[in-house]
Design a protein around this motif. Structure first.
Motif: not given
Lengths: 112, 114
Positions: B4, B6, B23, B25, B34, B92, B106, B109
């Motif tokens: 994943v 991000q 994101c 996937p 999320w 995510c 992921g 962020t």
């Protein structure tokens, strides 16, 4: 409301010993329970899933138990290594397409 | 992709500005989630997409937050008029859907609102 409790205090153990982490839940009847590992600055990584009808699940040095009567899951790491140091999260799931709710996690520190 | 993805990995924005977090996937994963994680806190669920079904928005903290998933793949989380309390790591995850499958997350962020 649903509540998940993991020991907020870090667990410090010596290399080679078995680490045992606890996850308790209330107001829940999860069909599954998942365990994740999270390292600083990274997203959680899936480790193991145990179903409500399974008492125990093993994967290499990891063992998870699930006691639906006590509403508790125990996560064991045998022969622990410094590389096992991380935060471990439990996440009960009601099954179906329900989303996971995560506990706050317990930090494990394995010293050489 | 293999995992994943991000972007951006870090975002600093001024209070009141809008931000978009992306994101990507794992291909073939029908479910996308999320979450956000504030310093020293647990993961807080925000929103969940499953296939073509209407998303579960029950975790969005205010109407300043919205998300979409285009073509059953890439998702964008938008925060309008950012506030300092929005500062957190936004994670995510994707999965094959259902409680029997683990999530693949992921790296997140990190959003800082100044």
């Amino acid at each position: 409301s649903q509540k998940i409790e993991q020991n907020s205090e870090a667990l410090n153990i010596q290399e080679g010993k078995t680490a045992t982490l606890t996850c308790n839940y209330t107001n829940y009847s999860p069909a599954y329970l998942q365990w994740y590992r999270q390292d600083p600055g990274r997203g959680p990584v899936f480790l193991l899933l145990i179903r409500e009808n399974e008492k125990e699940k093993r994967k290499e040095r990891l063992k998870v138990t699930f006691d639906t009567t006590l509403k508790q899951s125990l996560f064991h790491i045998t022969a622990s290594q410094p590389a096992d140091s991380a935060t471990y999260l439990c996440a009960p799931s009601l099954g179906g397409y329900s989303t996971l709710t995560f506990g706050k996690g317990t930090m494990l520190l394995v010293s050489p | 992709g293999a995992g994943v993805s991000q972007s951006p990995s870090n975002k600093v924005t001024e209070k009141g500005k809008d931000v978009e977090l992306r994101c990507d996937p794992i291909s073939g994963h029908t479910a996308l989630y999320w979450y956000r994680q504030s310093l020293g806190q647990g993961l807080e669920f925000l929103i969940y997409f499953q296939g073509n079904s209407a998303p579960d928005k029950s975790g969005l903290p205010s109407d300043r937050f919205s998300a979409e998933r285009t073509g059953g793949s890439v998702s964008t989380l938008t925060i309008q008029r950012t506030q300092q309390e929005d500062s957190a790591v936004y994670l995510c995850a994707s999965s094959l859907g259902g409680g029997v499958y683990g999530y693949t997350f992921g790296s997140g962020t990190r959003l800082t609102v100044v």
